[in-house]
Design an enzyme around this catalytic site. Structure first.
Site, PDB file in Angstrom:
ATOM      1  N   LYS A   1      68.987   7.185  28.955  1.00 15.78           N
ATOM      2  CA  LYS A   1      70.265   6.958  28.281  1.00 15.78           C
ATOM      3  C   LYS A   1      70.983   5.779  28.921  1.00 15.78           C
ATOM      4  O   LYS A   1      71.452   4.879  28.220  1.00 15.78           O
ATOM      5  CB  LYS A   1      71.086   8.242  28.386  1.00 15.78           C
ATOM      6  CG  LYS A   1      72.218   8.342  27.416  1.00 15.78           C
ATOM      7  CD  LYS A   1      72.842   9.753  27.440  1.00 15.78           C
ATOM      8  CE  LYS A   1      71.980  10.770  26.728  1.00 15.78           C
ATOM      9  NZ  LYS A   1      72.445  12.156  26.898  1.00 15.78           N
TER      10      LYS A   1
ATOM     11  N   ARG B   1      77.572  12.365  30.935  1.00 13.26           N
ATOM     12  CA  ARG B   1      76.273  12.766  30.357  1.00 13.26           C
ATOM     13  C   ARG B   1      75.169  12.655  31.399  1.00 13.26           C
ATOM     14  O   ARG B   1      75.114  11.673  32.124  1.00 13.26           O
ATOM     15  CB  ARG B   1      75.894  11.864  29.193  1.00 13.26           C
ATOM     16  CG  ARG B   1      76.693  12.042  27.944  1.00 13.26           C
ATOM     17  CD  ARG B   1      76.186  11.047  26.893  1.00 13.26           C
ATOM     18  NE  ARG B   1      76.566  11.429  25.556  1.00 13.26           N
ATOM     19  CZ  ARG B   1      77.580  10.885  24.895  1.00 13.26           C
ATOM     20  NH1 ARG B   1      78.323   9.949  25.468  1.00 13.26           N
ATOM     21  NH2 ARG B   1      77.866  11.285  23.664  1.00 13.26           N
TER      22      ARG B   1
ATOM     23  N   GLY C   1      66.096  20.742  29.124  1.00 12.43           N
ATOM     24  CA  GLY C   1      66.477  21.827  30.024  1.00 12.43           C
ATOM     25  C   GLY C   1      67.695  21.510  30.878  1.00 12.43           C
ATOM     26  O   GLY C   1      68.167  22.360  31.620  1.00 12.43           O
TER      27      GLY C   1
ATOM     28  N   MET D   1      71.660  19.725  31.950  1.00 10.53           N
ATOM     29  CA  MET D   1      73.034  19.661  31.481  1.00 10.53           C
ATOM     30  C   MET D   1      73.150  18.588  30.421  1.00 10.53           C
ATOM     31  O   MET D   1      72.552  17.535  30.530  1.00 10.53           O
ATOM     32  CB  MET D   1      73.973  19.322  32.639  1.00 10.53           C
ATOM     33  CG  MET D   1      75.418  19.543  32.261  1.00 10.53           C
ATOM     34  SD  MET D   1      76.561  18.816  33.452  1.00 10.53           S
ATOM     35  CE  MET D   1      76.983  17.315  32.563  1.00 10.53           C
TER      36      MET D   1
ATOM     37  N   ARG E   1      67.352   4.878  21.106  1.00 13.72           N
ATOM     38  CA  ARG E   1      66.066   5.227  21.732  1.00 13.72           C
ATOM     39  C   ARG E   1      64.959   5.097  20.688  1.00 13.72           C
ATOM     40  O   ARG E   1      65.246   5.045  19.487  1.00 13.72           O
ATOM     41  CB  ARG E   1      66.092   6.637  22.308  1.00 13.72           C
ATOM     42  CG  ARG E   1      66.398   7.685  21.267  1.00 13.72           C
ATOM     43  CD  ARG E   1      66.565   9.050  21.923  1.00 13.72           C
ATOM     44  NE  ARG E   1      67.126   9.978  20.944  1.00 13.72           N
ATOM     45  CZ  ARG E   1      67.541  11.192  21.238  1.00 13.72           C
ATOM     46  NH1 ARG E   1      67.473  11.638  22.469  1.00 13.72           N
ATOM     47  NH2 ARG E   1      68.034  11.974  20.299  1.00 13.72           N
TER      48      ARG E   1
ATOM     49  N   HIS F   1      34.552  29.745  18.762  1.00  9.04           N
ATOM     50  CA  HIS F   1      33.527  29.492  17.750  1.00  9.04           C
ATOM     51  C   HIS F   1      34.152  29.176  16.400  1.00  9.04           C
ATOM     52  O   HIS F   1      33.807  28.189  15.750  1.00  9.04           O
ATOM     53  CB  HIS F   1      32.611  30.725  17.652  1.00  9.04           C
ATOM     54  CG  HIS F   1      31.546  30.590  16.605  1.00  9.04           C
ATOM     55  ND1 HIS F   1      31.705  31.078  15.328  1.00  9.04           N
ATOM     56  CD2 HIS F   1      30.336  29.994  16.647  1.00  9.04           C
ATOM     57  CE1 HIS F   1      30.617  30.804  14.632  1.00  9.04           C
ATOM     58  NE2 HIS F   1      29.769  30.150  15.413  1.00  9.04           N
TER      59      HIS F   1
ATOM     60  N   SER G   1      22.845  12.439  26.343  1.00  4.98           N
ATOM     61  CA  SER G   1      24.039  12.810  25.590  1.00  4.98           C
ATOM     62  C   SER G   1      24.721  13.927  26.350  1.00  4.98           C
ATOM     63  O   SER G   1      24.141  14.992  26.560  1.00  4.98           O
ATOM     64  CB  SER G   1      23.653  13.268  24.185  1.00  4.98           C
ATOM     65  OG  SER G   1      24.804  13.682  23.490  1.00  4.98           O
TER      66      SER G   1
ATOM     67  N   CYS H   1      28.510  14.437  23.173  1.00  5.23           N
ATOM     68  CA  CYS H   1      28.520  15.142  21.893  1.00  5.23           C
ATOM     69  C   CYS H   1      29.215  16.485  21.999  1.00  5.23           C
ATOM     70  O   CYS H   1      29.131  17.302  21.108  1.00  5.23           O
ATOM     71  CB  CYS H   1      27.090  15.302  21.361  1.00  5.23           C
ATOM     72  SG  CYS H   1      26.071  16.356  22.405  1.00  5.23           S
TER      73      CYS H   1
ATOM     74  N   TYR I   1      28.677   5.666  23.325  1.00  7.14           N
ATOM     75  CA  TYR I   1      29.301   6.230  22.135  1.00  7.14           C
ATOM     76  C   TYR I   1      29.900   7.591  22.442  1.00  7.14           C
ATOM     77  O   TYR I   1      29.564   8.217  23.455  1.00  7.14           O
ATOM     78  CB  TYR I   1      28.281   6.352  20.984  1.00  7.14           C
ATOM     79  CG  TYR I   1      27.203   7.388  21.242  1.00  7.14           C
ATOM     80  CD1 TYR I   1      27.411   8.733  20.908  1.00  7.14           C
ATOM     81  CD2 TYR I   1      25.992   7.036  21.826  1.00  7.14           C
ATOM     82  CE1 TYR I   1      26.433   9.688  21.167  1.00  7.14           C
ATOM     83  CE2 TYR I   1      25.016   7.978  22.088  1.00  7.14           C
ATOM     84  CZ  TYR I   1      25.249   9.300  21.752  1.00  7.14           C
ATOM     85  OH  TYR I   1      24.307  10.248  22.008  1.00  7.14           O
TER      86      TYR I   1
END
Lengths: 899, 899
Positions: B38, B107, B116, B118, B351, B467, B783, B851, B871
C-alpha cells in the site's frame, strides 16, 4: 630400429608369441590364473622338490584363444609336442612306444574349482599295440587289459560324449555272464572281450573307429577339455556362482602312476589336520592296490590313514613329512591326493582344505599360537556365517534321519516339539509344559506370542528375511521358512510332506541350519561358544573399528546380546511389547478411541507396562546405550485380521440371529476397514503416527524417562536413546523432537531430575538419505533401517517378493543376490553414502549405525565399514559373527585404501 | 580516524541511525519490502503527481524492531512527529487543532496482501473538541458527529480490541428506538447520544477512558498495527500461505478525505480493464455521498462507473486520465480506490488487478499488440492453471445454485447427469442414452468402463491425484474428489449431503473447477479455446525449450492431445486397453492359466485387440512419437475384488446349496489370493511381470510391430517407442530389451520389413535413478514416472496417504505442498538430477522426459526445465497450460542462470 626395417618386416614389431605350455617346473602357486588351481598346485609341489609325476600345463590363455577362434592357438601344438618330448625324456618312456609306452592323465583345471567341467581322462596313450608293451613292462597282462578298458570307457564318455550307461550295461553284462560280483574278478579273456565291445560301442555312436593314434587321442582330449568350459552345466554353474565367463580352463598332462600295481601300491586322500575338529594330526584314508576312481566309486571301504604307518612305514613317513612341509609352505591346512606305485609315493594334488566351523576356529587360533600365521590372517580363516553355526544346538551328524521336506535355513539350530498350528494354541500347550513347534503358512506380528512360546517355527511361505525368519533369529530360535513342499491345512490342524501326515501334537524336528524338516525326535548336540571361539573373537575385537550392537526387545534378548559381546542395543522395538496378550486390549482400545480423551485413558493403562519393559531392558544393558524406537507399524497390525472378520460378519448376517455379536463384529470390521491400507508399508506408520497422535509418543517417552529415573534411584546407569522412525522430511523430525523434548522436560520437572537422552532418527526412507544435511540438523544419531530402505530403493516389498519374483530373480541371475540379505552397494549403499557424508557435514559428531537385518551379514558389514559407520546392530545370535566380520572388513578396508 | 577518537567515542563507528518514516514523496514502487504494498503504491502515485491525500509511511523495519524489543525503535516517534508536522503543513490543518483539525487514516500494509491483519482506522484525531472544529469547518454538524461515532467504533474495535457486536447492538438499539432503518436517518442528537454510549462501552471494557489526545490515539494505533503482525489470524494466514514471519508490516498515515460530504462527493473502486473479460475499458463502481466502508457494507447498491461521466464529468475525465497513466506506468491492469471530496478527486490506492483466466489471456495478448509489454512479460501474466479453466465447460456464474457439498476440485469442468453408483450400471444407463455421473467412495481400475461412460465422477475419498481424479483428468472429464461430507450408501444406491438425498437416477451437477456438488440441473457455458489463447500459446511455443507430450491411451485422447498441441504421446498405458469389457475375459484367462500353453492361447486372443488399439493411436499421432509402456499393474487388478469374492464364497458355503457356483467362486478366490499382495505397489508388476512371463511382452511387442507394419502399408508414418516400466536394476532392462528385440526381429522377418523402434525405460524406482549410468547402457530414452518415484522416495502410498496423513501434513505445514501435485525438488528432483547427468554421460543422445502427473504442473515443469529434460508429458487437457508453463520456466531459467 630403422624405418626401412619396419617397412620391410611388418611383423617385426609384434609382441613375442605367447607361451602356451608350462612344465610343472616352470609354474608356481602364484600362477593360478594362467595355470588353473590344479596346475599351480602341482607346479608348486614340483618346485618344492616333492615327488610329483612329471608333466606340463596348457594355459587358460590357450583355452580362450581356442574358444574365440574355434581352433588351437598358432604354435600351441608345437609347444605341446616339445614339452611332451621333455616329459618323455624325464619319464624314460615315449607316448605310443610299443615297447615302453608313456601313459598320461589329462585333467581340466580352472582357476576356480568347477564341478560342471570335464574331469579326468586316465591312461591316455593306450591302444592295441601299447597295451601289449604295458603288459610286458609291468609283467601283468590283466592290469594292462583293465587299464585299457578303463581308458576306452573314460575317453568314450568324457571326450567322445557317449552315455556312460552304455558302457556300464556292458560291464554288468560281462560280470553277470562270468558270474562274478566285482570288476577285479574279471578274467583277462573277459577283459579283452569287454574292450572289444567298448570299441564297438564307440564306433557305433561316433560313426568312426576309436582313435588309435596316441597323439590324436591327446589333441582331441585337449580340445574336449577346452570345449567343456562352454558346456551347458559349466555355464550354468558359473552363472549360479557368479564366476566370470572369460577365464577359461587350463589342461594338465601328467605321466600316469598306478596305485593298482600290487599290495605295495595304493592311493588316498588326506588332510594335514582333522577338517571336522581342527585337531593337529594327519587325517585321511587310503586303499591299497587301487586307483583313485575306486575310492570315489566306494566299492571298497578305505582304511584310515593311521594304518598306513603299519602297512608301509617308509611311505607313511615321507608322506607325513611332505604333508608337514606343504602346510608350512601354504600356511594352511592342505587337502592332498597321493598315489603309491610299487612302494614309491607320488603327490597328485594339494589344495586348501574345506573344514567345519569348529575346525576353522580351532585351526585359526592354533596356527597363531604356532606362529604359522599372523592374527590378521587367522581372522580371515573363519567365515562369520560359520560362527553363527557354533552358537546353536545342532542335529547330531551321526543320527539317522527321515527328511520330510527341505525349506530355507532361516534361523540356525535344531528344535524338536509337537506340531501346533496357531499362536494361541502354541502358548496354551507351552504353558502346559509341552515343547511345541509353530507351523504356519507365514507369520505376522499377531503370531509373536506363539513364536515366544514355541521351540522353533516352520513356514511354507516367505524367505530368509520373512517375518518368521527375522523374529526367530532375533529370538535365537530355529526357523525353517518357505518350505514349499509342505501342504499345511490350518483347518484340519495338520501338514503333509513326502506322504507323511503330521497332526497337531505329533512330535517332529526342524533343522534351521540346513532347512530340513525331519520326522520324529532326533538327537541333537550342544555346540556352545568354545574357548577357541572366544580367543578368535578377542583377536577380532582388537582389530575392528565398528562397534557391534544388538537388536533386542526384551530383557532376555538384551542379556543374551551382552553375553555375546554386544556393546549396546541398536534397535529396541516397542511394538512387540504392545503385542503381548496382557496389553493388546488396551492397545486396541487406544486405536479405536474416537476422542483424544479416550485415547489418553487407554495410553495411561499402557504406560506402566511400557515403563516396566524399559526398566527391564535398560537394567540388563546397564552402562551401555539402548536405542529405543518409537512405535512404528501401522495400527491395523494390532487389530483382528480383516478377512476373518469379514467372514464372521457375513456368516452372522446370514444366520439372521444378528444381535449384539453381529453389531460388535460390524463395529470392529468398520474400524479395521477404516485403518486398512492398500500399501501399508507406505502408509500411516512410523513418525507419521506420532505426528497425528502425539499422545502415543508422549506415553512412550514418558515411560522411557520414568524408567531411567527409577533406575537412577536404584543407582543403575541407564543410557536410553530415542529413535524416531520413518522420517522422510526434516520437518517431521523437528516436530517429533519437539514433542519428545517437551515430554522429557515434563518428567524431569516432576521428578526433579535432568535427562541427557540422545534423540535421533532412522534413515529408512530414501528421501531422508537424500536430504540428510537437513535431517541431521535435528538428529544426534542416524540409524540406517536398511530393510525399509532396500524396499523403497528397489520398490520391492520384502513380504511379497521373497516368495515370488525375488527368489526367481536371484536364481535367474537378474540380481546377484537377495538385496535383503546382502546390502546393495550401488543403490542403497549410495544413498547411505550421501547420508553419512552430508549428515556429518551438518552435525560432525553424528553417530551413525545400521539396525536393519543387514547388520549381521558379513558382506553388508564390509560395506558399512567402508562407509564409515560407527556401529552395526544385529540379532543377538549374530553378534559374534558380526564381531569377526567387522574385523575382516577393517583388514580388507586397510588393504583397499592402498589401492 | 585516530585510535584515541575511537576510544573516547565508542558510538562514533556505528552505522547512521536507520530512517523509519518516509513521506509518500520519498517512496516508490520499488520499495515494497520496506513500505509495504500500500505504501509503495501511494508513494508511486504521489511521485507521478497524482492527487493523493498527503501522508507518510512507517517502515516494516520499524515494525520488526518494535516486535523484537517490545517498544518503538529509538528515534521512531521523533521521526513520526517530524513527518506529521510536514503533513500538517501540506494539509493546512493540525492534528488536535480545535479550529481546523487534521484527521488521518491509519492503515497497515505488508509487502504481501494479508487479510489476517489489522485493517484501517479512519477519522483519527477526533475527540470532543476537534469534533466541534470539524463541524464548524464543514458546516455540517451531523457529518462530524457521524464521523466521530464511526471513529470511536473503529478505534474501539481495531485498536482496543473490543468486540464489534457491542457497538453494533447499540447502533441497532438506537435505530430501533428512533424507528429508522438506516444509519443515515439518525438525527444529530441521537448520534451524539450514540457516541456517548460508545465511549461508555470503551471505558467499561478497557477500564480506562477513551484516549482523547490525538497523538496518544495515533501512537497506540501504530502499536496496534505492529502488534497485529503477530495476531493469531495473521500467523495462521502466513503459515498457510508460506509467507515468512520476519517481514513485518508498514503503517500508512494519511490525511482524511471525505466522500460523504454531499452529492459532489463519493467513493469507488475501478479497474483499468474489465477483470472478467479483459475488455479495454474502465470498469468499476462508485457511490456518491458515501465512505468506503459503506461500499463494503453493501447497504446501498453502487452505480456502474459509466454513470460517473454523467454525474461528475470533470471528475470522471481526470479519473480516466489517471487510470490510463497508472496502467501505462505499472504496465498492467490496475485495481484502484478513489474518493471524491466536494468535486475533488483523490486516489487512495492502486494495485495490480486480479482477473479471470479469460481476461488474463486477453489482456496479455492485447498488451503485446499495444506494445505496452514484451511477449516475455505477456507469458508471465497468465497462470498455466488458468489455461486449464479455459478448456472446459463451466457453471454459468450467473446461475443460482444450491451447493450440497464441496470436495476437491480434481478435474475441471462442469457436468450434469443422473447419479449412478456402480460402473456396470453407469455403462448400462449411458448405453440407454442417459447422461450419468458416477458416484463412488473411491474408484479403482475396475471402474474405468464406468468412468468412460459417465459425464463426470464424484468420490467421497481420495485426493487430487487419486485414481478417479487422474483418470478423469486424463479423459478431460470433470471430477470432484474427496467430498468427505458426502454420505454414500452403495447398497441403497444413494448419497446424502446437506440433508438432501440423491438416489440413483436423480439428476445433479458437479463443478470440477471449484469442487462444488450442486443440486439439480445448472446452466453451463462453453468456454473453448479462444483466439487470444491460441496467440498466447504460439508465443509460448516460440520461447519454450521443453517439448510437450501427452499421456493418452485411446485414439480419441490422442486426437484431443494433438488438437491441444501435443508433440507426441509420452505415455500410452496398455493396461487400460485390457480393462475393456470385451477383452477382460481373455486377460483373466491369461492370468489364471496354469500352463504356458494356455497362457499363450489367451494372449493370442488378445493380440488382435492390442494391434487394433495401437493402429488407432499411431494413426491419430501419425508422424509424431508414441511411447508405449508395456503392461505395468499387478495382475490381480484384472481379477474380481477379493473381499466381494470372500463374502460370496462365505454366503454360498452357508447356503449349503454349494454346487458348481461355489466351486467356481472358490477357484477364483484361490487365484485371487494367490496373486494377492500385502503391498502391491512394491510387488509383482512392471517389468517384473514381463521377466517372469516373457510371453506377455512378446504379445504386446508383436502387436506394436504388426500395427506399425500395417500402417506403413497404408503409407501412414507410425513412430512407436517401447517403454519398459519399473526397472530397478540395469539387468532387468537388458533382459527385457533382449525379448523385445527378438520379437521385433521375428515380426520384421515375417513381414519382410525393418523396424527402427526406440526402446527405453521409465525411471520410477529410486534405484534406477541411482544406477542410471548402468541403466542407460540399454536405454535410448528415460521417462521419469514421478508418481511412483515420489511414492518410493517418500515411502508414501498415494492411494492411502492423500486422504489420510498427507492432507494433514500439508495443512499442518509439515510438507510445503503435496509432493504428488508439485514435484519435490530436494528428494525426487535430486534423484532425477543424478539420472539425467549420469544417464547422459553413458548415452549422450539419451532422450529424457517425464510422464507422471507432475508433467502438467507448472511448478514441476520449472524443475524439469532446470534439470535439462527434453519433454514433459501430461493429460491432454493440461497440454496448453504445460506449453505456457514451459515457456515461463525457460524465461525464469534464463534469469536464474545470471544469478
Amino acid at each position: 630400429m630403422a624405418k626401412t626395417a619396419i617397412k620391410t618386416h611388418p611383423t617385426a614389431s609384434r609382441k613375442p608369441a605367447p607361451k602356451f605350455v608350462y612344465d610343472f617346473e616352470e609354474g608356481g602357486a602364484d600362477m593360478r590364473a594362467l595355470l588353473g588351481g590344479k596346475g599351480a598346485g602341482v607346479a608348486e609341489m614340483t618346485k618344492a622338490g616333492m615327488p610329483v609325476p612329471p608333466g606340463f600345463t596348457i594355459t587358460t590363455q590357450a583355452c580362450l584363444t581356442y574358444l574365440r577362434s574355434g581352433g588351437f592357438a598358432a604354435g600351441m601344438l608345437e609347444e605341446v609336442r616339445q614339452h611332451l618330448g621333455g616329459l618323455e625324456e624325464r619319464a624314460g618312456k615315449r607316448l605310443g612306444d610299443r615297447a615302453n609306452p608313456l601313459l598320461v592323465s589329462v585333467r581340466s583345471g580352472a582357476a576356480f574349482s568347477m564341478p560342471g567341467m570335464m574331469d579326468t581322462v586316465l591312461n591316455l596313450g593306450l591302444n592295441r599295440e601299447t597295451l601289449e608293451g604295458l603288459a610286458q613292462r609291468t609283467g601283468d597282462r590283466r592290469f594292462a587289459l583293465d587299464a585299457y578298458r578303463r581308458f576306452i570307457q573314460m575317453y568314450g564318455r568324457i571326450v567322445l560324449g557317449i552315455e556312460a550307461e552304455l558302457f556300464d550295461a556292458e560291464l554288468e553284462q560281462a560280470k553277470k555272464s562270468a558270474k562274478v560280483s566285482s570288476d577285479a574278478e574279471l578274467s583277462p579273456a573277459l577283459l579283452e572281450k569287454l574292450s572289444d565291445r567298448f570299441l564297438a560301442i564307440v564306433e557305433e555312436h561316433t560313426k568312426e573307429p576309436f582313435p588309435e593314434d596316441p597323439w590324436d587321442q591327446l589333441t582331441r582330449a585337449i580340445a574336449a577339455v577346452f570345449d567343456s568350459w562352454n558346456g551347458r552345466r559349466a555355464i550354468a554353474y558359473r552363472e549360479f556362482n557368479h564366476i566370470p565367463n572369460d577365464l577359461g580352463t587350463a589342461v594338465n598332462i601328467q605321466a600316469m602312476v598306478f596305485g593298482n600295481m600290487g599290495s605295495d601300491s595304493g592311493t588316498g586322500v588326506a588332510f594335514t589336520r582333522d577338517p571336522a575338529t581342527g585337531e593337529r594330526r594327519i587325517f585321511g584314508e587310503y586303499l591299497l592296490n587301487a586307483q583313485g576312481e575306486d575310492v570315489v566309486a566306494g566299492i571298497r571301504t578305505p582304511q584310515p590313514i593311521d594304518t598306513l604307518e603299519r602297512d608301509l612305514p617308509d611311505v607313511y613317513r615321507s608322506f607325513a613329512d611332505i604333508a608337514e612341509r606343504l602346510e608350512r609352505h601354504y600356511r594352511d591346512v592342505q587337502d592332498m591326493e597321493f598315489t603309491i606305485e610299487q612302494g614309491r609315493l607320488y603327490m597328485l594334488q594339494t589344495r586348501t582344505a574345506k573344514r567345519t566351523a569348529a575346525a576353522a576356529v580351532k585351526i585359526a587360533v592354533d596356527m597363531v599360537a604356532e606362529k604359522l600365521i599372523s592374527k590378521e590372517e587367522a581372522l580371515g580363516r573363519v567365515e562369520p556365517d560359520q560362527v553363527d553355526h557354533l552358537l546353536h544346538r545342532a542335529i547330531d551328524p551321526k543320527a539317522q534321519v527321515r527328511v520330510l521336506a527341505t525349506g530355507l535355513a532361516a534361523s540356525p539350530g535344531a528344535a524338536t516339539g509337537a506340531a501346533v498350528f496357531d499362536a494361541d494354541r502354541a502358548e496354551e500347550m507351552a504353558k502346559a509344559g509341552k515343547k511345541v513347534i509353530l507351523v504356519r503358512i507365514e507369520t505376522n506380528p499377531d503370531d509373536v506370542h506363539g513364536l515366544i512360546a514355541a521351540e522353533g517355527v516352520l513356514t511354507s511361505r516367505g524367505g530368509r528375511t520373512s517375518h518368521a525368519a527375522v523374529v526367530a533369529r532375533g529370538m535365537g530360535k530355529p526357523c525353517v521358512a518357505g518350505t514349499e513342499a509342505l501342504k499345511i491345512d490350518l483347518n484340519k490342524r495338520r501338514f503333509e510332506a513326502s506322504g507323511v501326515v503330521v497332526k497337531e501334537g505329533d512330535v517332529f524336528t526342524i533343522d534351521g541350519s540346513t532347512g530340513r524338516v525331519i520326522q520324529g525326535v532326533v538327537a541333537t548336540i550342544e555346540a556352545g561358544v568354545s574357548g577357541d571361539l572366544e580367543k578368535l573373537l578377542k583377536l577380532a575385537d582388537s582389530v575392528r573399528r565398528l562397534r557391534i550392537y544388538a537388536n533386542a526387545d526384551t530383557p532376555e534378548d538384551a542379556r543374551r546380546a551382552r553375553l555375546f559381546g554386544a556393546q549396546g542395543i541398536g534397535l529396541c522395538r516397542t511394538e512387540h511389547m504392545f503385542m503381548q496378550q496382557d496389553r493388546l486390549p488396551y492397545v486396541q482400545e487406544m486405536i479405536l478411541a474416537q476422542e483424544i480423551g479416550d485415547r489418553q485413558a487407554a495410553l495411561a493403562k499402557l504406560l506402566p507396562f511400557q515403563r516396566a519393559d524399559f526398566i527391564g531392558i535398560l537394567e540388563a544393558m546397564k552402562g551401555l546405550p539402548v536405542i529405543i524406537r518409537l512405535i512404528d507399524p501401522p495400527l491395523h497390525e494390532f487389530l483382528p485380521n480383516h478377512d476373518e472378520l469379514l467372514v464372521e460378519v457375513t456368516q452372522l448376517r446370514d444366520s439372521k440371529k444378528a444381535g449384539k455379536k453381529l453389531a460388535r463384529a460390524e463395529r470392529m470390521l468398520a474400524a479395521v476397514e477404516e485403518l486398512r491400507e492398500q500399501n501399508p508399508m507406505l502408509g500411516l506408520r512410523g513418525c507419521r503416527l506420532g505426528l497425528l497422535h502425539p499422545e502415543i509418543i508422549e506415553m512412550q517417552v514418558r515411560a522411557i524417562a520414568e524408567a531411567t529415573s527409577e533406575l537412577r534411584r536404584q543407582r543403575v546407569k541407564a543410557v536410553p536413546e530415542i529413535m524416531v522412525p520413518l522420517v522422510g522430511a526434516a520437518e517431521e523430525l523437528r516436530r517429533s523432537r519437539e514433542t519428545i523434548e517437551a515430554t522429557l522436560k515434563s518428567v524431569a520437572r516432576e521428578q526433579g531430575v535432568r535427562f541427557d537422552i540422545k534423540i535421533g532418527t532412522m534413515i529408512e526412507v530414501p528421501r531422508a538419505a537424500l536430504t540428510a544435511a537437513k535431517v541431521a540438523e535435528y538428529a544426534q544419531f542416524f540409524s540406517f533401517g536398511t530393510n525399509d530402505l532396500t524396499q523403497m530403493t528397489y520398490g520391492v516389498s520384502r513380504d511379497d517378493a521373497e516368495g515370488s519374483f525375488l527368489r526367481q530373480y536371484v536364481t535367474d541371475g537378474i540380481l546377484p543376490s537377495n538385496p535383503f540379505e546382502h546390502l546393495d552397494p550401488d543403490g542403497v549403499g549410495r544413498l547411505m553414502g550421501f547420508a553419512v557424508k552430508e549428515g556429518r557435514a551438518t552435525t560432525p559428531d553424528l553417530e551413525i549405525g545400521i539396525c536393519g537385518e543387514h547388520g549381521g551379514d558379513a558382506q553388508s558389514i564390509a560395506v558399512c565399514d567402508k562407509l564409515g559407520l560407527d556401529y552395526v546392530s544385529c540379532s543377538p545370535f549374530r553378534v559374534p559373527g558380526a564381531r569377526l566380520a567387522a574385523a575382516q572388513a577393517r583388514l580388507a578396508g586397510g588393504a583397499a585404501k592402498d589401492v
